[in-house]
Design a protein around this motif. Structure first.
Motif, short mmCIF file in Angstrom:
data_model
loop_
_atom_site.label_atom_id
_atom_site.label_comp_id
_atom_site.label_asym_id
_atom_site.label_seq_id
_atom_site.Cartn_x
_atom_site.Cartn_y
_atom_site.Cartn_z
N TYR A 1 0.82 -1.21 0.00
CA TYR A 1 0.00 0.00 0.00
C TYR A 1 0.86 1.26 0.00
O TYR A 1 0.48 2.26 -0.60
N ALA B 1 0.62 4.00 -2.88
CA ALA B 1 0.26 5.37 -2.49
C ALA B 1 1.28 6.36 -3.04
O ALA B 1 0.93 7.48 -3.38
N LYS C 1 -6.75 9.20 -4.11
CA LYS C 1 -6.65 7.78 -3.77
C LYS C 1 -5.53 7.50 -2.78
O LYS C 1 -5.49 6.46 -2.15
N LYS C 2 -4.60 8.43 -2.64
CA LYS C 2 -3.45 8.24 -1.77
C LYS C 2 -3.87 8.07 -0.31
O LYS C 2 -3.35 7.24 0.40
N LYS C 3 -4.86 8.85 0.14
CA LYS C 3 -5.32 8.75 1.53
C LYS C 3 -5.92 7.39 1.81
O LYS C 3 -5.72 6.84 2.89
N ARG D 1 -2.99 0.80 4.60
CA ARG D 1 -1.66 0.34 4.98
C ARG D 1 -1.55 0.05 6.47
O ARG D 1 -0.79 -0.80 6.88
N MET E 1 -5.10 4.55 0.34
CA MET E 1 -4.00 3.58 0.40
C MET E 1 -3.23 3.69 1.72
O MET E 1 -2.85 2.69 2.30
N VAL E 2 -3.04 4.91 2.20
CA VAL E 2 -2.30 5.10 3.45
C VAL E 2 -3.10 4.52 4.62
O VAL E 2 -2.55 3.88 5.50
#
Length: 180
Positions: A150, A154, A161-163, A169, A165-166
């Motif tokens: 993840y 990210a 979408k990064k938030k 994670r 994935m974080v």
């Protein structure tokens, strides 16, 4: 028992798994300097985690076994690994492919597992080495793979979408660690 022998027993499974993940990196982009930094960071975070867990135990914060395992062990360990991955490894300049996230994350997780394993072998005895090599060390490697997957995704995604994935994670390894 000799401290060097104990250190060898404690570190052998983690170093074997770390070597495997490093050699699986077909891109060869993760450099050893950053891998060693990740590993040592994982070893160093054992101390604040132990202090927090000791304080929670001594204060009797958790009365049930479920809350003890769910919060004191799984959440605290996975949160600290997640936090230090985000703060340190995520900023490596040599990061060039998504798989680097897995390598760095596994290195941090196995550094943590090595020192934790050493302390367990020191207190519980050498007869626990085989069981600890199979379950906790490989479990930390698995959680590192998930966090690294993840993290790698990210790093190369757009901000929306990064938030997601974080947050995945930390959530996925946390629930897996709780069930281990």
């Amino acid at each position: 028992m000799n401290v060097l022998a104990l250190l060898s027993l404690a570190s052998a499974p983690a170093l074997a798994l770390l070597t495997y993940f490093y050699l699986r990196n077909d891109y060869g982009s993760a450099n050893w300097k950053n891998i060693i930094r990740s590993f040592v960071t994982g070893m160093l975070i054992v101390f604040p985690i132990m202090a927090i867990q000791f304080a929670l135990t001594e204060e009797g914060v958790f009365t049930s076994r479920l809350s003890d395992v769910f919060v004191k062990t799984a959440f605290i360990e996975e949160f600290f690994k997640w936090f230090f991955l985000l703060v340190t490894m995520y900023r490596f300049k040599t990061w060039s492919v998504k798989y680097d996230g897995i390598v760095y994350s596994v290195a941090l997780s196995l550094g943590f597992a090595t020192l934790e394993n050493f302390f367990y072998l020191l207190s519980e005895g050498v007869h626990t080495a085989f069981g600890r090599a199979l379950f906790p060390v490989s479990g930390h490697a698995l959680f590192g793979v998930i966090m690294g997957y993840y993290l790698g995704n990210a790093r190369y995604m757009i901000d929306g979408k990064k938030k997601k994935m974080v947050s995945l994670r930390i959530a996925c390894p946390y629930f897996l660690a709780w069930n281990l």
